[in-house]
Scaffold this active site. Structure first.
Site, short mmCIF file in Angstrom:
data_model
loop_
_atom_site.label_atom_id
_atom_site.label_comp_id
_atom_site.label_asym_id
_atom_site.label_seq_id
_atom_site.Cartn_x
_atom_site.Cartn_y
_atom_site.Cartn_z
N HIS A 293 0.81 -1.22 0.00
CA HIS A 293 0.00 0.00 0.00
C HIS A 293 0.85 1.27 0.00
CE1 HIS A 293 0.51 -0.07 4.49
NE2 HIS A 293 0.46 1.24 4.33
N ASP B 249 0.09 -7.54 1.34
CA ASP B 249 0.57 -6.18 1.55
C ASP B 249 2.10 -6.14 1.59
OD1 ASP B 249 0.23 -3.46 1.77
OD2 ASP B 249 0.10 -3.47 3.96
N GLY C 229 3.24 6.44 8.01
CA GLY C 229 4.65 6.62 7.67
C GLY C 229 5.51 5.50 8.22
N SER D 59 4.49 2.46 8.05
CA SER D 59 4.16 1.32 7.21
C SER D 59 5.35 0.89 6.36
CB SER D 59 2.99 1.66 6.29
OG SER D 59 1.82 1.90 7.02
N ILE E 50 -15.28 -22.65 2.89
CA ILE E 50 -15.08 -23.25 4.20
C ILE E 50 -15.61 -22.35 5.30
CG2 ILE E 50 -13.07 -24.63 3.51
CD1 ILE E 50 -11.30 -22.45 4.76
#
Length: 493
Positions: A133, A163, A232, A234, A293
């Site tokens: 991202h 990600d 920031g 991340s 499931i």
């Protein structure tokens, strides 16, 4: 006289010795407390060496986008805040925007700041790991090292499901991080994060591991910590006390939009597995077997005779899928995959997803009281195909209301419907309410079995229902579109 003096001196010596002993004894608890305090101080973590060791491997990542697209995405709104709202799915607040600026036509396509994040050096030749991202939809990616050198980075690949992203800069001799073993990570262990919260480069925060194996995604068992993570951070590393990277800081849990003491990191072993595929092919290939499931509840386990509520309940099997060809049936409990125990349903997609498409695996299912091994060929995950459009509904034959106590009204299938669905028998659901609706059944479903009995007609449906114990959960096998599925109806008491 001499005798009395002797005894007086002896008593004085004894008294002095007693007093000295008492004084010595009284000091012992104080000394012990001081020693304990010193030991406590020594036991507190010191992160200074870790910062010096790992800090040079952490980078700041700035993303840029063309001015025209930036104008459509928020104008003068603070870019770090926009990144925050985008990441956590929050609506952008009604803040004043800058007025139109006078720009020359040739400046309309100039790259403008879009967001900020973090990353870390994976290899000394310039491969850097971050969050997907962070670099998503970026026109340019700029990497800044701790020595203030800046490089334009090329996005090697990004995987939204986990990600994880990998970017490449043209540099050599970079300080690569040491990778840790998440299997050794313990709840309560001290960990540290380095990143660029709100663009403040090389910011260090610390805390402990709050939990492991948090199910917040289909393919990732996250590490939960109380390390302060903000916009920031991340893409930055989560580091253990041995100076090893054990995770990538990715998400926070918040009701206010700010850090509230709960943050999540991607386990580094999962991230490395993804990064290897991204570096090799630029994309991630995942396995699939074609089942829907659900968790195995205590009630479902009891109704199927499973000794313990564990595994993955097969609610649906896609027609023509690897599971269908292998003989997996709705209502089966998948208890092992390639010999690995399935404790909870979330374990299955992770194991299957990490299996190379085209390989042969073994699925162990619990069916009618016994375990059964099924050989299955793993397919590659792909976008779900749209359901086939059903034929025009013909005039409905006379229905049955025998299942009304469960919220079901059913009718016979016509010959045309059987041909269309490629079924030999079953009953069509004409109306659904109450317990059946809560179990997920819908009008138009075709019931193939109920209460562990096969159903080919309304008469067989009524017979099976008559023998069912209404005080217990009743299992239902049904067809919806291309999928055969399983449901558990809990009759109202």
């Amino acid at each position: 006289m001499m005798h009395n003096v002797y005894w007086k001196r002896l008593r004085l010596v004894a008294l002095a010795a007693a007093m000295a002993g008492t004084s010595a004894v009284s000091l012992l608890p104080v000394q012990a407390a001081q020693a304990q305090s010193a030991a406590t101080v020594r036991a507190l973590p010191d992160f200074t060496d870790l910062v010096e060791q790992v800090g040079p491997s952490v980078v700041n990542i700035r993303t840029l986008e063309k001015a025209s697209s930036r104008a459509a995405n928020g104008g003068g709104v603070d870019e770090e805040m926009l990144e925050f709202f985008r990441r956590f799915g929050l609506p952008v607040p009604n803040v004043p925007r800058q007025g139109p600026r006078q720009q020359k036509p040739q400046q309309d396509e100039e790259a403008q700041p879009r967001g900020v994040g973090s990353g870390f050096v994976l290899t000394s030749d310039g491969f850097i790991m971050t969050n997907a991202h962070v670099v998503e939809d970026a026109d340019e990616v700029v990497v800044t090292l701790t020595d203030k050198r800046e490089f334009k980075a090329r996005i090697v690949g990004a995987d939204k499901r986990t990600d994880v992203a990998v970017v490449k800069i043209e540099a050599t001799g970079l300080p690569a991080v040491k990778l840790g073993d998440t299997g050794r990570l313990k709840v309560g262990e001290w960990v540290m994060a380095i990143g660029s919260p709100f663009g403040l480069e090389n910011t260090v925060t610390a805390g402990i591991v709050s939990a492991k194996q948090r199910d917040t995604g289909d393919y990732l068992p996250f590490i939960q910590t109380d390390v302060a993570i903000n916009p920031g951070n991340s893409g930055g590393p989560l580091i253990n006390m041995r100076g090893e990277v054990v995770g990538i800081n990715s998400q926070i849990y918040s009701r206010s939009g700010g850090f509230m003491g709960i943050s999540f990191a991607i386990p580094i072993d999962e991230a490395v597995r993804v990064s290897e595929q991204l570096r090799a092919t630029g994309r991630v290939s995942r396995g699939r077997i074609g089942v829907q499931i659900d968790q195995v509840s205590k009630e479902v386990a009891e109704s199927l005779g499973l000794p313990k509520a564990q595994g993955a309940l097969v609610r649906g099997v896609e027609t023509g899928s690897p599971a269908d060809k292998a003989g997996v049936e709705p209502g089966d409990i998948i208890v092992r995959f390639d010999g690995k125990t399935i404790e909870k349903s979330a374990d299955l997609p992770r194991l299957v997803g990490n299996t190379k498409p085209g390989s042969r695996s073994t699925v162990t299912v619990f069916r009618r009281g016994v375990n059964k091994d099924l050989a299955i060929t793993i397919a590659e995950i792909e976008p779900e195909a749209s359901a086939r459009k059903g034929a025009e509904r013909e005039e409905k034959p006379k229905g049955s209301s025998a299942g009304q106590s469960l919220g079901l009204v059913v009718s016979e299938l016509t010959a045309a419907q059987k041909k269309e669905l490629k079924l030999k028998g079953g009953v069509r659901v004409d109306a659904v309410s109450d317990a059946a609706a809560r179990a997920g059944l819908r009008e138009g479903d075709v019931i193939l079995g109920i209460a562990n009995s096969e159903v080919g007609s309304v008469k067989e449906f009524e017979a099976a229902l008559a023998k069912a114990d209404r005080s217990k959960t009743i299992s239902v096998l049904f067809r919806r579109g291309e999928w055969t599925q399983f449901a558990a109806i809990r009759p109202s008491r």
